[in-house]
Write a protein that holds these residues in place. Structure first.
Motif, PDB file in Angstrom:
ATOM      1  N   PHE A  50       0.829  -1.197   0.000  1.00  0.00           N
ATOM      2  CA  PHE A  50       0.000   0.000   0.000  1.00  0.00           C
ATOM      3  C   PHE A  50       0.867   1.252   0.000  1.00  0.00           C
ATOM      4  O   PHE A  50       1.882   1.310   0.687  1.00  0.00           O
ATOM      5  CB  PHE A  50      -0.893  -0.025   1.240  1.00  0.00           C
ATOM      6  N   VAL A  51       0.429   2.248  -0.769  1.00  0.00           N
ATOM      7  CA  VAL A  51       1.108   3.540  -0.807  1.00  0.00           C
ATOM      8  C   VAL A  51       0.194   4.644  -0.274  1.00  0.00           C
ATOM      9  O   VAL A  51       0.541   5.343   0.669  1.00  0.00           O
ATOM     10  CB  VAL A  51       1.562   3.883  -2.239  1.00  0.00           C
ATOM     11  N   ALA A  52      -0.975   4.786  -0.888  1.00  0.00           N
ATOM     12  CA  ALA A  52      -1.885   5.855  -0.491  1.00  0.00           C
ATOM     13  C   ALA A  52      -3.294   5.524  -0.959  1.00  0.00           C
ATOM     14  O   ALA A  52      -3.471   4.738  -1.890  1.00  0.00           O
ATOM     15  CB  ALA A  52      -1.445   7.193  -1.089  1.00  0.00           C
ATOM     16  N   ALA A  53      -4.278   6.126  -0.311  1.00  0.00           N
ATOM     17  CA  ALA A  53      -5.661   5.925  -0.703  1.00  0.00           C
ATOM     18  C   ALA A  53      -6.459   7.177  -0.413  1.00  0.00           C
ATOM     19  O   ALA A  53      -6.092   7.980   0.458  1.00  0.00           O
ATOM     20  CB  ALA A  53      -6.268   4.725   0.033  1.00  0.00           C
ATOM     21  N   ILE A  54      -7.545   7.319  -1.163  1.00  0.00           N
ATOM     22  CA  ILE A  54      -8.460   8.436  -0.953  1.00  0.00           C
ATOM     23  C   ILE A  54      -9.877   7.891  -1.030  1.00  0.00           C
ATOM     24  O   ILE A  54     -10.204   7.132  -1.946  1.00  0.00           O
ATOM     25  CB  ILE A  54      -8.207   9.572  -1.960  1.00  0.00           C
ATOM     26  N   SER A  55     -10.684   8.256  -0.093  1.00  0.00           N
ATOM     27  CA  SER A  55     -12.039   7.715  -0.044  1.00  0.00           C
ATOM     28  C   SER A  55     -12.925   8.360  -1.102  1.00  0.00           C
ATOM     29  O   SER A  55     -12.556   9.337  -1.748  1.00  0.00           O
ATOM     30  CB  SER A  55     -12.635   7.924   1.347  1.00  0.00           C
ATOM     31  N   GLY A  56     -14.125   7.788  -1.268  1.00  0.00           N
ATOM     32  CA  GLY A  56     -15.073   8.301  -2.240  1.00  0.00           C
ATOM     33  C   GLY A  56     -15.972   9.376  -1.667  1.00  0.00           C
ATOM     34  O   GLY A  56     -15.778   9.837  -0.536  1.00  0.00           O
ATOM     35  N   SER A  57     -16.993   9.748  -2.453  1.00  0.00           N
ATOM     36  CA  SER A  57     -17.856  10.862  -2.078  1.00  0.00           C
ATOM     37  C   SER A  57     -18.607  10.619  -0.784  1.00  0.00           C
ATOM     38  O   SER A  57     -18.923  11.552  -0.051  1.00  0.00           O
ATOM     39  CB  SER A  57     -18.848  11.149  -3.216  1.00  0.00           C
ATOM     40  N   GLY A  58     -18.890   9.369  -0.465  1.00  0.00           N
ATOM     41  CA  GLY A  58     -19.629   9.064   0.754  1.00  0.00           C
ATOM     42  C   GLY A  58     -18.824   9.219   2.022  1.00  0.00           C
ATOM     43  O   GLY A  58     -19.374   9.226   3.126  1.00  0.00           O
ATOM     44  N   SER A  59     -17.517   9.380   1.890  1.00  0.00           N
ATOM     45  CA  SER A  59     -16.635   9.447   3.059  1.00  0.00           C
ATOM     46  C   SER A  59     -15.761  10.688   3.048  1.00  0.00           C
ATOM     47  O   SER A  59     -14.732  10.728   3.733  1.00  0.00           O
ATOM     48  CB  SER A  59     -15.757   8.199   3.124  1.00  0.00           C
ATOM     49  N   GLY A  60     -16.153  11.683   2.281  1.00  0.00           N
ATOM     50  CA  GLY A  60     -15.481  12.969   2.370  1.00  0.00           C
ATOM     51  C   GLY A  60     -14.092  13.045   1.794  1.00  0.00           C
ATOM     52  O   GLY A  60     -13.339  13.956   2.126  1.00  0.00           O
ATOM     53  N   TYR A  61     -13.739  12.100   0.932  1.00  0.00           N
ATOM     54  CA  TYR A  61     -12.444  12.138   0.244  1.00  0.00           C
ATOM     55  C   TYR A  61     -11.279  12.208   1.228  1.00  0.00           C
ATOM     56  O   TYR A  61     -10.316  12.950   1.032  1.00  0.00           O
ATOM     57  CB  TYR A  61     -12.381  13.299  -0.752  1.00  0.00           C
ATOM     58  N   THR A  62     -11.366  11.431   2.269  1.00  0.00           N
ATOM     59  CA  THR A  62     -10.289  11.357   3.261  1.00  0.00           C
ATOM     60  C   THR A  62      -9.096  10.629   2.660  1.00  0.00           C
ATOM     61  O   THR A  62      -9.260   9.687   1.890  1.00  0.00           O
ATOM     62  CB  THR A  62     -10.779  10.612   4.502  1.00  0.00           C
ATOM     63  N   THR A  63      -7.898  11.074   3.020  1.00  0.00           N
ATOM     64  CA  THR A  63      -6.676  10.466   2.489  1.00  0.00           C
ATOM     65  C   THR A  63      -5.939   9.668   3.560  1.00  0.00           C
ATOM     66  O   THR A  63      -6.008   9.985   4.754  1.00  0.00           O
ATOM     67  CB  THR A  63      -5.731  11.540   1.919  1.00  0.00           C
ATOM     68  N   TYR A  64      -5.233   8.645   3.092  1.00  0.00           N
ATOM     69  CA  TYR A  64      -4.466   7.764   3.967  1.00  0.00           C
ATOM     70  C   TYR A  64      -3.132   7.474   3.286  1.00  0.00           C
ATOM     71  O   TYR A  64      -3.073   7.371   2.053  1.00  0.00           O
ATOM     72  CB  TYR A  64      -5.216   6.452   4.204  1.00  0.00           C
ATOM     73  N   TYR A  65      -2.092   7.310   4.089  1.00  0.00           N
ATOM     74  CA  TYR A  65      -0.763   7.085   3.539  1.00  0.00           C
ATOM     75  C   TYR A  65      -0.013   6.020   4.317  1.00  0.00           C
ATOM     76  O   TYR A  65      -0.167   5.886   5.539  1.00  0.00           O
ATOM     77  CB  TYR A  65       0.065   8.380   3.573  1.00  0.00           C
ATOM     78  N   ALA A  66       0.835   5.297   3.595  1.00  0.00           N
ATOM     79  CA  ALA A  66       1.799   4.419   4.262  1.00  0.00           C
ATOM     80  C   ALA A  66       2.827   5.289   4.969  1.00  0.00           C
ATOM     81  O   ALA A  66       3.148   6.386   4.503  1.00  0.00           O
ATOM     82  CB  ALA A  66       2.476   3.526   3.236  1.00  0.00           C
TER      83      ALA A  66
END
Length: 124
Positions: free
Chosen positions: A47-63
């Protein structure tokens, strides 16, 4: 189902920057969680990074390994997700994959749709 096509990979010197793009097909792109993963030779996909969809406010996550250096973002009007990579290190060398799923997570099995990957090579 959504089709994903990555672009922007290449050769960059250590300390340099690169931006990857992932273009998606389909009319429901904004709902998808989008992730970036990478796989170096002889290693598992990580995993490197992720961004949520419209239902979750486009929250970002990172390794932890890329936090503070990489930024994930999305432009729903373009059906595109980006990975801006800065202060790159030799250990960032890998094939980078874009993925789409219904859950924002760092687990590969939670993503149903994958791109073909783009090679990123960091040289000294």
């Amino acid at each position: 189902q959504v089709q994903l096509v990555e672009s922007g990979g290449g050769l960059v010197q250590a300390g340099g920057s690169l931006r990857l793009s992932c273009a998606a097909s389909g009319r429901t792109f904004s709902r998808y969680a989008m992730g970036w993963f990478r796989q170096a030779p002889g290693k598992e996909r990580e995993f490197v990074a992720a961004i949520s969809g419209s239902g979750s406010g486009y929250t970002t996550y990172y390794a932890d390994s890329v936090k503070g250096r990489f930024t994930i973002s999305r432009v729903n009007a373009r059906n595109t997700v980006y990975l801006q990579m800065t202060s790159m290190k030799l250990e960032d060398t890998a094939v980078y994959y874009c993925a789409a799923g219904s859950v924002t997570t760092g687990t590969t099995k939670e993503y149903d749709n994958w791109g073909q990957g783009t090679q990123v090579t960091v040289s000294s």
